[in-house]
Design an enzyme around this catalytic site. Sequence first.
Site, mmCIF file in Angstrom:
data_model
loop_
_atom_site.group_PDB
_atom_site.id
_atom_site.type_symbol
_atom_site.label_atom_id
_atom_site.label_comp_id
_atom_site.label_asym_id
_atom_site.label_seq_id
_atom_site.Cartn_x
_atom_site.Cartn_y
_atom_site.Cartn_z
ATOM 1 N N CYS A 52 0.821 -1.221 0.000
ATOM 2 C CA CYS A 52 0.000 0.000 0.000
ATOM 3 C C CYS A 52 0.850 1.265 0.000
ATOM 4 O O CYS A 52 0.449 2.277 -0.563
ATOM 5 C CB CYS A 52 -0.906 0.018 1.227
ATOM 6 S SG CYS A 52 -2.156 -1.269 1.247
ATOM 7 N N ARG A 54 4.473 1.412 -0.577
ATOM 8 C CA ARG A 54 5.804 1.415 -1.172
ATOM 9 C C ARG A 54 5.871 0.545 -2.401
ATOM 10 O O ARG A 54 5.081 -0.389 -2.577
ATOM 11 C CB ARG A 54 6.847 0.947 -0.166
ATOM 12 C CG ARG A 54 6.741 -0.494 0.279
ATOM 13 C CD ARG A 54 7.847 -0.863 1.250
ATOM 14 N NE ARG A 54 7.792 -0.060 2.457
ATOM 15 C CZ ARG A 54 8.624 0.941 2.740
ATOM 16 N NH1 ARG A 54 9.599 1.246 1.900
ATOM 17 N NH2 ARG A 54 8.501 1.632 3.840
ATOM 18 N N HIS A 89 18.860 -0.968 4.161
ATOM 19 C CA HIS A 89 17.472 -0.628 3.840
ATOM 20 C C HIS A 89 16.575 -1.865 3.934
ATOM 21 O O HIS A 89 15.461 -1.797 4.479
ATOM 22 C CB HIS A 89 17.410 -0.031 2.432
ATOM 23 C CG HIS A 89 16.028 0.356 1.998
ATOM 24 N ND1 HIS A 89 15.345 1.433 2.534
ATOM 25 C CD2 HIS A 89 15.183 -0.209 1.091
ATOM 26 C CE1 HIS A 89 14.155 1.523 1.972
ATOM 27 N NE2 HIS A 89 14.032 0.540 1.098
ATOM 28 N N THR A 180 -12.005 -8.968 1.228
ATOM 29 C CA THR A 180 -11.769 -9.976 2.275
ATOM 30 C C THR A 180 -10.341 -10.515 2.244
ATOM 31 O O THR A 180 -10.080 -11.587 2.781
ATOM 32 C CB THR A 180 -12.756 -11.155 2.108
ATOM 33 O OG1 THR A 180 -12.557 -11.740 0.810
ATOM 34 C CG2 THR A 180 -14.187 -10.693 2.248
ATOM 35 N N GLY A 181 -9.430 -9.782 1.618
ATOM 36 C CA GLY A 181 -8.030 -10.202 1.598
ATOM 37 C C GLY A 181 -7.367 -9.921 2.934
ATOM 38 O O GLY A 181 -8.030 -9.727 3.963
ATOM 39 N N GLU A 182 -6.035 -9.876 2.924
ATOM 40 C CA GLU A 182 -5.290 -9.658 4.163
ATOM 41 C C GLU A 182 -5.708 -8.365 4.855
ATOM 42 O O GLU A 182 -5.924 -8.329 6.063
ATOM 43 C CB GLU A 182 -3.793 -9.630 3.872
ATOM 44 C CG GLU A 182 -2.941 -9.414 5.113
ATOM 45 C CD GLU A 182 -1.462 -9.278 4.805
ATOM 46 O OE1 GLU A 182 -0.671 -9.268 5.758
ATOM 47 O OE2 GLU A 182 -1.103 -9.184 3.612
ATOM 48 N N GLY A 184 -8.540 -6.679 4.491
ATOM 49 C CA GLY A 184 -9.911 -6.785 4.968
ATOM 50 C C GLY A 184 -9.990 -7.522 6.291
ATOM 51 O O GLY A 184 -10.762 -7.159 7.195
#
Length: 424
Positions: A52, A54, A89, A180-182, A184
Amino acid sequence: MNDGLLVKIAIAGLDHTIASQKDLETFRFQDEEEFIRQARSLFKGAILLQTCNRVEVLVQGEPDDLARFMQGTGRNQFTIHHGLGALRHLLGLAAGINSMIVGEDQILGQMRQALLSSTEYGGNSQIIDICINTAIHFGVMVRQKTMINRGSVSIGSAAVRLAEDLLGTLKKRHILVVGTGEMGRLVTKALQEKDLTAIYVTNRTYERAVELADEIGGKAVTFKDLFPFIILSDVVISCTAAPHPVIRHMDLEKAMQGRTWPLDTGPKPLVIIDIAQPRDTDDTIREIPGVHLYTIDDLRSISEENLAARQNETDTIRSLIEAELGTFIQRINRAAANDTIAALHTWAEAIRIRERDKAINRLGKADHKTIQIVDDLSRVLTGKILADATMAIRISAEQCDLESAGMIVDAITKGEKICFQRHD
């Protein structure tokens, strides 16, 4: 040499610290398989991590080549990390200190999935594999040693926190979760702790909506009933994996008419929080009376509070990162010696097969068992003879001295003299 590394490693990245959600959406690669295919034609290994907040491209190759490759795809706004900076990093990324919500755990699963996809699409290499797995193991370790993720919030629970801040309370509210994914699941998990009147769950695959709704005691909704249930809800949190908006201006504008009673001057307010990437909403829905749209960009204030609360843990983790770098470099350099070792073993295998065949011919009509014994003996002897040389090559590589490793091989395979330089 590259900060003690025997191989070139580079990362091109864009994240929430320097880009808006709209910029990130534009920067994303829509076809991951095609991207990996193109990158693999230029680099020995490549992996693409997209979340979401990067987009990170890690390659086994030169940083300048990576910059040109990214620019060739039409992307110019990015940060380049290379060598030791790239390793630092990666460790920070896995530890969660570079996340918008500091300490969140989802990054570890996202890195695992990125590695699986790279492998599936032919982009993985031994060096890339070592980099990602080392980072993941480090991320797990720091969460065990520190409190960086103790009581931490995810993007999903941060969205719930934002809704609560906007409405004052979620008590007795109706909330619709789209997806309903991760993400959700993270949203609904956070909502379970609130005294809601109803949680509605919808997804294009109705069975998945039923499954999640059953887990949380909510109500599953068919996707065709999305807008009728938007009418019933106080808050909509949308987090699908759809490649295009699912809440469009025209449909929402029509639905908002159902939220207006005859004597009201306007529709009942509706809060929509879009945490999908790419976005689930048309930005123009902000213009619809009664609609209040928020995106991941609006979670930054929660992120800043989260960072301040975890600053001490973050400082501790940065020290752990520095301590881990030496071992990280050794792992990579050991793997970098594989080509040199392979050359030695290829040379030895050719001699082994030649001498084995001579011995078998001298035996005359040998049975299969005898031939197998001769083959096994020659194989074991060759391995044992090369064991010390192989170890010496790996140790030289760990110490970033592949030149000495090459001299060892040349001394064995070509009879060349080893000339060690004096360092006064």
